[in-house]
Design a protein around this motif. Structure first.
Motif, short mmCIF file in Angstrom:
data_model
loop_
_atom_site.label_atom_id
_atom_site.label_comp_id
_atom_site.label_asym_id
_atom_site.label_seq_id
_atom_site.Cartn_x
_atom_site.Cartn_y
_atom_site.Cartn_z
N MET A 1 1.58 8.09 14.95
CA MET A 1 2.18 7.11 14.05
C MET A 1 3.53 7.63 13.55
SD MET A 1 0.78 5.64 10.40
CE MET A 1 -0.65 4.84 11.08
N GLU A 2 4.53 6.78 13.54
CA GLU A 2 5.90 7.20 13.24
C GLU A 2 6.07 7.82 11.85
OE1 GLU A 2 10.43 5.37 13.40
OE2 GLU A 2 8.71 4.08 13.74
N PHE A 3 5.45 7.24 10.83
CA PHE A 3 5.63 7.73 9.47
C PHE A 3 4.36 8.34 8.91
CE2 PHE A 3 8.90 4.37 9.86
CZ PHE A 3 10.02 5.17 9.66
N SER A 4 3.58 9.00 9.75
CA SER A 4 2.30 9.54 9.30
C SER A 4 2.47 10.65 8.27
CB SER A 4 1.47 10.04 10.48
OG SER A 4 2.17 11.06 11.16
N TYR A 5 3.67 11.24 8.18
CA TYR A 5 3.89 12.29 7.17
C TYR A 5 3.99 11.68 5.77
CZ TYR A 5 8.80 10.91 7.02
OH TYR A 5 9.96 10.20 6.87
N ARG A 6 4.21 10.36 5.68
CA ARG A 6 4.35 9.73 4.37
C ARG A 6 3.32 8.62 4.12
NH1 ARG A 6 10.24 7.93 4.96
NH2 ARG A 6 10.11 7.89 2.71
N PHE A 7 2.58 8.24 5.15
CA PHE A 7 1.58 7.18 4.95
C PHE A 7 0.50 7.26 6.02
CE2 PHE A 7 -0.33 3.15 5.97
CZ PHE A 7 -0.65 2.64 4.74
N TYR A 8 -0.72 7.23 5.59
CA TYR A 8 -1.83 6.99 6.51
C TYR A 8 -3.02 6.49 5.69
CZ TYR A 8 -4.28 11.25 5.09
OH TYR A 8 -4.94 12.20 4.36
N THR A 9 -3.88 5.79 6.36
CA THR A 9 -5.10 5.29 5.73
C THR A 9 -6.28 5.94 6.43
OG1 THR A 9 -4.02 3.18 5.30
CG2 THR A 9 -6.41 3.23 5.11
N ASN A 10 -7.10 6.62 5.65
CA ASN A 10 -8.26 7.31 6.22
C ASN A 10 -9.44 6.33 6.28
OD1 ASN A 10 -10.31 8.96 6.99
ND2 ASN A 10 -10.14 10.38 5.26
N HIS A 11 -9.53 5.65 7.39
CA HIS A 11 -10.58 4.64 7.54
C HIS A 11 -11.96 5.25 7.66
CE1 HIS A 11 -7.94 1.14 7.75
NE2 HIS A 11 -7.10 1.91 8.42
N ASP A 12 -12.02 6.56 7.86
CA ASP A 12 -13.33 7.24 7.93
C ASP A 12 -13.84 7.65 6.56
OD1 ASP A 12 -13.47 7.04 10.68
OD2 ASP A 12 -12.38 8.92 10.99
N CYS A 13 -12.99 7.52 5.52
CA CYS A 13 -13.42 7.93 4.18
C CYS A 13 -14.41 6.92 3.62
CB CYS A 13 -12.21 8.03 3.26
SG CYS A 13 -12.66 8.51 1.57
N LYS A 14 -15.52 7.41 3.15
CA LYS A 14 -16.55 6.50 2.63
C LYS A 14 -16.16 5.90 1.28
CE LYS A 14 -19.56 9.98 0.45
NZ LYS A 14 -20.91 10.55 0.43
N TYR A 15 -15.09 6.42 0.64
CA TYR A 15 -14.66 5.90 -0.66
C TYR A 15 -13.51 4.89 -0.53
CZ TYR A 15 -17.44 9.80 -2.27
OH TYR A 15 -18.47 10.68 -2.48
N LEU A 16 -12.99 4.68 0.66
CA LEU A 16 -11.88 3.74 0.86
C LEU A 16 -12.31 2.30 0.55
CD1 LEU A 16 -8.95 3.34 1.96
CD2 LEU A 16 -10.01 2.82 4.16
N PRO A 17 -11.57 1.59 -0.31
CA PRO A 17 -10.48 2.07 -1.16
C PRO A 17 -11.04 2.65 -2.46
CG PRO A 17 -10.72 -0.29 -1.44
CD PRO A 17 -11.79 0.15 -0.47
N CYS A 18 -10.52 3.79 -2.87
CA CYS A 18 -11.04 4.45 -4.08
C CYS A 18 -10.47 3.84 -5.36
CB CYS A 18 -10.78 5.95 -4.02
SG CYS A 18 -9.05 6.37 -3.80
N HIS A 19 -9.48 2.95 -5.23
CA HIS A 19 -8.98 2.16 -6.36
C HIS A 19 -9.03 0.70 -5.93
CE1 HIS A 19 -6.92 5.41 -8.82
NE2 HIS A 19 -7.23 6.05 -7.68
#
Ligand code: SF4
Length: 91
Positions: A1-19
């Motif tokens: 991903m081109e901007f992965s150093y500044r944005f990514y979404t961890n779809h494997d996280c069981k808390y997503l979305p935590c807010h």
């Protein structure tokens, strides 16, 4: 991903979305814990003080797509401020 150093979404996280959000695809997981917490009231975020503890439940700054830019700017300002204070004390 081109901007992965500044944005990514961890779809494997069981808390997503935590807010709460209606836009999970743009939920930024880069800063799972906000580095600005140490700035107390100077972080500029949407926090509350509950029983003397800073509560960031309602703040989405680290989880926005541009959260990286905001946080880096604030950290840079903080480092500059602390450097100036240290230099003034050393004189
Ligand atoms: S999450 Fe928001 S309110 Fe909490 S420290 Fe970070 S910027 Fe401040």
């Amino acid at each position: 991903m081109e901007f992965s150093y500044r944005f990514y979404t961890n779809h494997d996280c069981k808390y997503l979305p935590c807010h709460k959000t209606d836009d999970v695809e743009n939920f930024n997981c880069l800063f799972c814990y906000c580095p600005l917490y140490m700035l107390e009231e100077k972080c500029g975020g949407n926090f509350e003080i509950k029983d003397g503890v800073k509560d960031c439940t309602n703040c989405m700054i680290p989880h926005k797509p541009r959260g990286y830019d905001y946080i880096n700017q604030k950290l840079g300002e903080y480092i500059a401020e602390m450097t100036i204070k240290r230099l003034e004390n050393d004189l």
